[in-house]
Design an enzyme around this catalytic site. Structure first.
Site, PDB file in Angstrom:
ATOM      1  N   ASP A  80       0.838  -1.194   0.000  1.00 37.29           N
ATOM      2  CA  ASP A  80       0.000   0.000   0.000  1.00 37.29           C
ATOM      3  C   ASP A  80       0.879   1.252   0.000  1.00 37.29           C
ATOM      4  OD1 ASP A  80      -2.423   1.376   0.173  1.00 37.29           O
ATOM      5  OD2 ASP A  80      -2.406   1.388   2.372  1.00 37.29           O
ATOM      6  N   HIS A  81       0.664   2.141  -0.949  1.00 32.87           N
ATOM      7  CA  HIS A  81       1.395   3.417  -1.018  1.00 32.87           C
ATOM      8  C   HIS A  81       2.915   3.275  -1.043  1.00 32.87           C
ATOM      9  CE1 HIS A  81      -2.159   5.954  -0.655  1.00 32.87           C
ATOM     10  NE2 HIS A  81      -2.591   5.130   0.284  1.00 32.87           N
ATOM     11  N   ASP A 102       2.727   4.881  -5.515  1.00 33.00           N
ATOM     12  CA  ASP A 102       1.991   6.128  -5.327  1.00 33.00           C
ATOM     13  C   ASP A 102       2.922   7.308  -5.603  1.00 33.00           C
ATOM     14  OD1 ASP A 102       0.592   8.325  -4.624  1.00 33.00           O
ATOM     15  OD2 ASP A 102       0.207   7.725  -2.548  1.00 33.00           O
ATOM     16  N   GLY A 179      -8.093   8.605   6.770  1.00 36.49           N
ATOM     17  CA  GLY A 179      -8.235   8.964   8.175  1.00 36.49           C
ATOM     18  C   GLY A 179      -9.645   8.855   8.729  1.00 36.49           C
ATOM     19  N   HIS A 209      -9.243   4.817  -2.502  1.00 36.90           N
ATOM     20  CA  HIS A 209      -8.548   4.875  -1.209  1.00 36.90           C
ATOM     21  C   HIS A 209      -9.407   5.695  -0.250  1.00 36.90           C
ATOM     22  CE1 HIS A 209      -4.332   3.394  -1.959  1.00 36.90           C
ATOM     23  NE2 HIS A 209      -4.924   3.261  -3.133  1.00 36.90           N
ATOM     24  N   SER A 212     -12.995   4.235   4.245  1.00 32.67           N
ATOM     25  CA  SER A 212     -13.622   3.779   5.493  1.00 32.67           C
ATOM     26  C   SER A 212     -14.943   4.504   5.704  1.00 32.67           C
ATOM     27  CB  SER A 212     -12.693   4.059   6.682  1.00 32.67           C
ATOM     28  OG  SER A 212     -11.764   3.009   6.843  1.00 32.67           O
ATOM     29  N   ASN A 253     -10.167   0.544  -0.360  1.00 31.75           N
ATOM     30  CA  ASN A 253      -9.202   0.491   0.736  1.00 31.75           C
ATOM     31  C   ASN A 253      -9.807   0.886   2.075  1.00 31.75           C
ATOM     32  OD1 ASN A 253      -7.382  -0.049  -1.297  1.00 31.75           O
ATOM     33  ND2 ASN A 253      -5.841   1.374  -0.516  1.00 31.75           N
TER      34      ASN A 253
HETATM   35  P1  13P Z   1      -9.056   4.892   5.363  1.00 29.58           P
HETATM   36  O1  13P Z   1      -8.194   5.812   6.174  1.00 29.58           O
HETATM   37  O2  13P Z   1     -10.310   5.556   4.917  1.00 29.58           O
HETATM   38  O3  13P Z   1      -9.323   3.615   6.062  1.00 29.58           O
HETATM   39  O4  13P Z   1      -8.249   4.541   4.011  1.00 29.58           O
HETATM   40  C1  13P Z   1      -7.245   3.567   4.005  1.00 29.58           C
HETATM   41  C2  13P Z   1      -6.428   3.584   2.754  1.00 29.58           C
HETATM   42  O5  13P Z   1      -6.754   4.204   1.764  1.00 29.58           O
HETATM   43  C3  13P Z   1      -5.200   2.771   2.774  1.00 29.58           C
HETATM   44  O6  13P Z   1      -4.464   2.937   1.598  1.00 29.58           O
HETATM   45  O1  G3H Z   2      -3.301   4.945   3.552  1.00 30.73           O
HETATM   46  C1  G3H Z   2      -2.632   4.754   4.561  1.00 30.73           C
HETATM   47  C2  G3H Z   2      -2.941   3.618   5.456  1.00 30.73           C
HETATM   48  O2  G3H Z   2      -4.011   3.934   6.293  1.00 30.73           O
HETATM   49  C3  G3H Z   2      -1.719   3.144   6.198  1.00 30.73           C
HETATM   50  O3  G3H Z   2      -1.351   3.988   7.226  1.00 30.73           O
HETATM   51  O4  G3H Z   2       1.108   4.437   6.951  1.00 30.73           O
HETATM   52  O5  G3H Z   2      -0.014   4.615   9.210  1.00 30.73           O
HETATM   53  O6  G3H Z   2       0.371   2.370   8.151  1.00 30.73           O
HETATM   54  P1  G3H Z   2       0.118   3.847   7.918  1.00 30.73           P
HETATM   55 ZN    ZN Z   3      -4.571   4.871   0.729  1.00 31.03          ZN
END
Ligand code: 13P
Ligand code: G3H
Ligand code: ZN
Length: 308
Positions: A80-81, A102, A179, A209, A212, A253
């Site tokens: 992820d990212h 990303d 977030g 992304h 949530s 995500n």
């Molecule tokens: P949320 O912060 O909405 O859960 O998104 C998570 C995300 O996009 C991880 O890449």
């Molecule tokens: O998009 C980001 C995710 O929520 C991951 O967050 O870098 O704190 O693990 P993190």
């Molecule tokens: Zn993300």
């Protein structure tokens, strides 16, 4: 069955009007909680780690845990990212089956060049690639989480980007943000932009992304036991249902929802059973709530239950 790249799974999801949840994990408990839900519901699933999670848990440990549990499931292990070519190469070399590069904060041409470099390496190892165009507000962009700050994806650029990079899926900015506090006012997603992108890229897998929903029952439970989450809000489930069942959004995500659920469970047991020093007591409760949240998404939001 087992660990695989995104090719077949995304194709199947588009053709059958569902999406696959991409859930972040940082340890054995969060991984098991997600995979328990997928097993119970016979749902395909994406488990993913940020570079921060990899630093925390160790890349070999992460890959080994997923490999040990993936056999009877349809699972994608995603980075992820990833920010650099080295982040992506490291994940690919350690068994990840999909990587996200990303480079969305870079100028368009630089985003294309870096994405192309990752695609070339990944495809030579049978790994698929997600890239991002447009900027989401949120934690990893080091700006405050507000949908007003989002720079929406330009549909024409999205088409050019996909054609020139050969990327397998594209994360787009249509108003979601990372977030626990997503909207200052009314929740709004730019479905008009999504439709324009789909018209220019028919059948192409799209990713959301920052998706949530921040379930209020979990927020209340966490707050009841001392969490401070005032004003926490997310993307309404109805909007995500439309994006995943009526559009080409195939990967959604979710991290914050699981963080809140896990925290609520731990807080609950530490508060109601202050005499316990057995880690399993409170980790189990956190895990249980994460599984509940993931199951609800698979059934009611992404329509992915019984699709594996
Ligand atoms: P949320 O912060 O909405 O859960 O998104 C998570 C995300 O996009 C991880 O890449
Ligand atoms: O998009 C980001 C995710 O929520 C991951 O967050 O870098 O704190 O693990 P993190
Ligand atoms: Zn993300």
């Amino acid at each position: 069955m087992g660990l695989q790249n995104s090719k077949q799974l995304f194709k199947h999801a588009i053709e059958n009007n569902y999406a696959i949840g991409a859930f972040n994990f940082v340890n054995l408990e969060t991984l098991s909680a997600i995979l328990d839900a997928a097993t119970e519901l016979n749902s395909p699933v994406i488990v993913q780690c940020s570079t921060g999670a990899i630093k925390y848990a160790g890349i070999k440990e992460i890959a080994a845990m997923v490999q040990a549990k993936a056999d009877n499931l349809q699972v994608i292990l995603n980075l992820d990212h990833g920010k650099t070519f080295e982040d992506c190469k490291n994940a690919i070399d350690n068994g990840f089956t999909n990587v996200m590069i990303d480079a969305s904060s870079l100028p368009f041409e630089e985003n294309i060049a870096l994405t192309k470099q990752v695609v070339e390496y990944a495809h030579s190892k049978n790994v698929t690639v997600e890239a991002e165009l447009g900027v989401l507000a949120g934690v990893e962009d080091e700006v405050s989480a507000s949908s007003d700050d989002a720079k929406y994806t330009n549909p024409q650029q999205a088409k050019e980007f996909v054609e020139r990079t050969g990327v397998d899926s594209l994360a787009i900015a249509i108003g979601t943000s990372h977030g626990t506090h997503k909207f200052a006012g009314e929740a709004k997603l730019r479905f008009d932009i999504l439709e324009q992108i789909e018209a220019l890229l028919p059948g192409f897998p799209l990713v959301l992304h920052g998706a949530s929903s921040i379930p209020q029952d979990m927020v209340k439970l966490a707050e009841q036991y001392g969490a401070k989450l005032k004003g926490a809000n997310g993307i309404p489930e109805e909007m995500l249902q439309v994006a995943t069942t009526k559009h080409n959004v195939v990967k959604v995500n979710v991290d914050s929802d699981l963080r809140i659920a896990f925290t609520a469970g731990i807080r609950e047991i530490l508060n109601t059973k202050p005499e316990t020093v057995d880690l399993r007591d409170y980790l189990k409760q956190g895990k249980k709530y994460v599984t509940e949240v993931v199951k609800n998404k698979m059934i009611s939001v992404f329509n992915s239950a019984h699709k594996a």
